[in-house]
Design a protein around this motif. Structure first.
Motif, PDB file in Angstrom:
ATOM      1  N   GLN A  95       0.847  -1.210   0.000  1.00 41.01           N
ATOM      2  CA  GLN A  95       0.000   0.000   0.000  1.00 41.01           C
ATOM      3  C   GLN A  95       0.872   1.246   0.000  1.00 41.01           C
ATOM      4  OE1 GLN A  95      -2.612   0.346   3.337  1.00 41.01           O
ATOM      5  NE2 GLN A  95      -3.777  -1.497   2.827  1.00 41.01           N
ATOM      6  N   LYS A  96       1.809   1.308   0.966  1.00 43.99           N
ATOM      7  CA  LYS A  96       2.671   2.478   1.109  1.00 43.99           C
ATOM      8  C   LYS A  96       3.465   2.713  -0.163  1.00 43.99           C
ATOM      9  CE  LYS A  96       2.277   5.098   4.117  1.00 43.99           C
ATOM     10  NZ  LYS A  96       1.660   4.659   5.361  1.00 43.99           N
ATOM     11  N   SER A  97       4.061   1.651  -0.679  1.00 43.78           N
ATOM     12  CA  SER A  97       4.904   1.815  -1.860  1.00 43.78           C
ATOM     13  C   SER A  97       4.092   2.303  -3.051  1.00 43.78           C
ATOM     14  CB  SER A  97       5.612   0.499  -2.193  1.00 43.78           C
ATOM     15  OG  SER A  97       6.555   0.202  -1.200  1.00 43.78           O
ATOM     16  N   LEU A  98       2.891   1.746  -3.227  1.00 43.05           N
ATOM     17  CA  LEU A  98       2.048   2.162  -4.355  1.00 43.05           C
ATOM     18  C   LEU A  98       1.649   3.630  -4.233  1.00 43.05           C
ATOM     19  CD1 LEU A  98      -0.305  -0.929  -4.854  1.00 43.05           C
ATOM     20  CD2 LEU A  98       1.355  -0.036  -6.471  1.00 43.05           C
ATOM     21  N   ILE A  99       1.197   4.019  -3.040  1.00 46.12           N
ATOM     22  CA  ILE A  99       0.758   5.409  -2.855  1.00 46.12           C
ATOM     23  C   ILE A  99       1.933   6.368  -3.038  1.00 46.12           C
ATOM     24  CG2 ILE A  99      -0.236   7.065  -1.241  1.00 46.12           C
ATOM     25  CD1 ILE A  99      -1.736   4.855   0.032  1.00 46.12           C
ATOM     26  N   ILE A 100       3.065   6.015  -2.431  1.00 37.65           N
ATOM     27  CA  ILE A 100       4.238   6.889  -2.539  1.00 37.65           C
ATOM     28  C   ILE A 100       4.662   7.002  -3.999  1.00 37.65           C
ATOM     29  CG2 ILE A 100       6.700   7.055  -1.994  1.00 37.65           C
ATOM     30  CD1 ILE A 100       6.066   6.035   0.785  1.00 37.65           C
ATOM     31  N   GLY A 101       4.652   5.882  -4.705  1.00 37.54           N
ATOM     32  CA  GLY A 101       5.022   5.906  -6.119  1.00 37.54           C
ATOM     33  C   GLY A 101       4.117   6.821  -6.928  1.00 37.54           C
ATOM     34  N   LEU A 102       2.813   6.676  -6.747  1.00 35.02           N
ATOM     35  CA  LEU A 102       1.852   7.473  -7.509  1.00 35.02           C
ATOM     36  C   LEU A 102       1.978   8.957  -7.198  1.00 35.02           C
ATOM     37  CD1 LEU A 102      -1.516   5.519  -7.589  1.00 35.02           C
ATOM     38  CD2 LEU A 102      -0.051   6.209  -9.477  1.00 35.02           C
ATOM     39  N   LEU A 103       1.992   9.280  -5.901  1.00 34.91           N
ATOM     40  CA  LEU A 103       2.044  10.694  -5.507  1.00 34.91           C
ATOM     41  C   LEU A 103       3.341  11.351  -5.984  1.00 34.91           C
ATOM     42  CD1 LEU A 103       0.577  10.929  -1.894  1.00 34.91           C
ATOM     43  CD2 LEU A 103      -0.374  11.761  -4.044  1.00 34.91           C
ATOM     44  N   THR A 104       4.456  10.646  -5.782  1.00 33.72           N
ATOM     45  CA  THR A 104       5.737  11.222  -6.179  1.00 33.72           C
ATOM     46  C   THR A 104       5.758  11.488  -7.680  1.00 33.72           C
ATOM     47  OG1 THR A 104       6.783   9.935  -4.434  1.00 33.72           O
ATOM     48  CG2 THR A 104       8.223  10.920  -6.064  1.00 33.72           C
ATOM     49  N   ALA A 105       5.252  10.521  -8.455  1.00 31.42           N
ATOM     50  CA  ALA A 105       5.234  10.699  -9.910  1.00 31.42           C
ATOM     51  C   ALA A 105       4.397  11.910 -10.290  1.00 31.42           C
ATOM     52  CB  ALA A 105       4.691   9.442 -10.574  1.00 31.42           C
TER      53      ALA A 105
END
Lengths: 302, 326
Positions: A95-105
């Motif tokens: 969950q964390k990795s997916l959200i962080i990936g999306l937001l950062t992008a």
């Protein structure tokens, strides 16, 4: 909105009358691998956000009857040294990795678009100052700087971490966007808007950015994968997501110490991480081909 | 040409100086060397702590500008200050730089050459089995973080050693401590220690470059000048190597440059996992130790790497592309 470039793209497609969006969609759907990547990505999201509900265990709970147990019916991915359920922890990390990936992008491509378009459109001093700043950030080793700053966001929200990651990953795209803006600026529809007195901010938002939407979408897709990798890397050293929260990086870091004897501690997290990034990059690759007007169509069609 | 390079050098130098200064202020503001002393039992008197910190130029009660000035004064004499343990940063740095550069140079050169080769082959034999295989493999490697690659390599080396019952591959440290024997024996030991860490860097580099090289080569393949060259009597292979590869290599110079700077972070994982005492490992340990001077020294090292790589790429551009004559 149909600009000259988009109209040209539609004209060049042999099926006159279909919009650009539908054309891109059709070409994307023809790429089986990319569609497969998208399906995998959707499944991963479902697993990350719905998966925890079908397990008895929470990522914070401890089962004091099971320390370091291999995968079994009660603990699907096994348990850790202190009896944490690896399944629940892995999904939380995902969950964390997916959200962080999306937001950062999202942030990173956003900054690149605004800075690049401003530098290209305004030119002169604004261009020189902004590009010099880009050069400076390129020389500054971003990974090292985030690591140095990590003590300040210990105990604070992970959104700060997202902003830092985004802050160090937009520079190269900004250069490309600037180049595109320089040439778009001279085009008739931009000139016309300018002489009609449309304010620069509106020109950038309505005419420049939509005309490089393909580049921006592709860049954002690539950045998702890059951000997930950067986050896991920093978290591996303890510079990223802080305990008690977990990300795939912290899980892998904890697991590798005993990788040789208790492989389930990191194999699931590692596998899901590879699968996520792989799916994202396959989708990105498919998008690039779908958007590229010069790409050779796989079977002689548009 | 010389003037062009000189101007670039000047520009880069200013950037490196600024990057280092920024690194110093950030590290000075966020890391707290005082914490290393305050937690001690029995507690140290504040005056003693201050004296210690003053000696190391790490006292957070002194304004950071003043600390920076003192550090800068040292740097002009080649003295990069002291570690929190009181050792000279310069001495330690010279040793560790060698370790890191050995790993980075070998890894990036090998990775670059393999990547370019694989990329060119993939483009020339597009949509054949070999192209699909290398594409899939490079995607897989690019999706796997360096530290996972390193750990998996370590795992497979262990399995291999167990399977064969011999210590074929070593995965800790740069050499076996206390090893005696002939030069050949020691050399073999070094090589055995070198294989896995280098491989962990080479794999990522090769995968990265092969993707870009394949794209660049594909762009060139359909171009008019290749057709012209063939029409003038060159065989396809000759035309590809003489004209195609040269043109397709030009954009790679830039990637190579930006990548070399990023490599150091990749090497941090490799060094940490395989127990090589290089700059990357030093940096990671120093952030947790609040070792400001070391952190800044590594930042400077990384920035200089980017600078050198940038200059090399400018040079490569000038050599490869005859239109660049500034």
């Amino acid at each position: 909105m149909i600009d000259i470039e988009e109209a040209a793209a539609v004209d060049s497609a042999e099926g006159a009358g279909i919009g650009r969006g539908r054309l891109v969609l059709r070409r994307f759907l023809r790429r089986r691998l990319a569609v497969g990547g998208l399906v995998v990505l959707v499944l991963l999201f479902a697993l990350a956000f719905l998966g925890p509900y079908i397990s008895r265990w929470d990522y914070r709970s401890h089962d004091f009857d099971a320390f370091l147990q291999p995968p079994s019916w009660s603990h699907w991915f096994g348990t850790s040294q202190i009896g944490e359920d690896v399944y629940a922890q892995t999904l939380r990390g995902l969950q964390k990795s997916l959200i962080i990936g999306l937001l950062t992008a999202l942030f990173s491509t956003g900054i690149a678009a605004v800075v690049g378009a401003c530098a290209g459109y305004f030119g002169g001093w604004a261009d020189r100052v902004l590009m010099w700043f880009v050069d400076l950030l390129l020389v500054l080793p971003g990974f090292l700087i985030i690591a140095i700053l990590s003590p300040t966001f210990r105990g604070r929200t992970w959104l700060l971490f997202v902003l830092l990651l985004a802050g160090f990953s937009w520079m190269i795209t900004a250069r490309v966007v600037r180049g595109l803006s320089l040439s778009l600026r001279e085009r008739e529809f931009v000139q016309a808007a300018r002489f009609m007195g449309v304010p620069p901010a509106v020109i950038i938002a309505r005419h420049l950015l939509p005309n490089m939407s393909s580049l921006l979408i592709i860049d954002a897709t690539i950045n998702v994968g890059g951000a997930i990798l950067a986050e896991t890397g920093l978290s591996y050293f303890g510079f990223g997501v802080q305990p008690p929260d977990v990300s795939l990086g912290t899980l892998i870091a904890d697991g590798t110490h005993s990788a040789l004897t208790f492989p389930w501690l990191f194999l699931f997290a590692g596998g899901l991480l590879i699968l996520t990034v792989l799916a994202v990059s396959v989708v990105g690759d498919g998008l690039r081909d779908a958007f590229d007007p010069n790409a050779a169509a796989p079977r002689g069609q548009a | 040409m010389a003037r062009f390079l000189l101007r670039r050098l000047l520009n880069y130098t200013v950037l490196v100086a600024l990057a280092t200064a920024l690194g110093y202020f950030l590290a000075g503001a966020t890391l707290h060397p005082r914490a290393n002393y305050e937690g001690r039992n029995p507690p140290l008197p504040a005056a003693v702590i201050d004296k210690q910190l003053d000696e190391l130029n790490l006292n957070d009660h002194t304004p950071v500008v003043q600390r920076f000035g003192r550090w800068l004064g040292g740097v002009t004499h080649g003295d990069f200050g002291k570690t929190v343990a009181g050792d000279s940063v310069t001495t330690e740095m010279t040793r560790r730089m060698g370790v890191s550069l050995r790993l980075l140079l070998l890894g990036s050169v090998l990775g670059g050459v393999i990547g370019v080769g694989v990329g060119v082959l993939g483009a020339v034999r597009q949509y054949r089995l070999s192209d699909y295989a290398t594409t899939a493999l490079s995607f897989l490697i690019l999706s796997t973080p360096v530290f996972l690659v390193a750990v998996l390599l370590k795992l497979s080396a262990l399995n291999l050693n167990q399977l064969t019952g011999a210590q074929l591959l070593d995965y800790t440290g740069e050499y076996t401590p206390g090893l005696t024997g002939g030069t050949l024996h020691i050399l073999l030991d070094r090589v055995s220690h070198l294989i896995l860490p280098t491989l962990s860097i080479v794999l990522g580099q090769a995968a990265f470059f092969s993707r870009y090289q394949r794209n660049a080569m594909l762009d060139v393949l359909g171009s008019d000048f290749l057709r012209t060259a063939q029409a003038k009597g060159l065989r396809r292979r000759q035309a590809l190597i003489k004209h195609g590869l040269r043109t397709a290599l030009i954009p790679m110079a830039t990637f190579f440059a930006y990548n070399f700077g990023l490599l150091l972070t990749g090497a941090a994982f490799t060094e940490k996992i395989f127990g090589w005492h290089g700059m990357g490992e030093w940096f990671v340990d120093s952030v947790s130790n609040n070792d400001v001077n070391v952190v800044v020294a590594v930042t400077l090292f990384a920035a200089v790497l980017v600078l050198i790589a940038g200059l090399l790429s400018d040079l490569a551009y000038a050599v490869l592309d005859p239109r660049v004559r500034i």
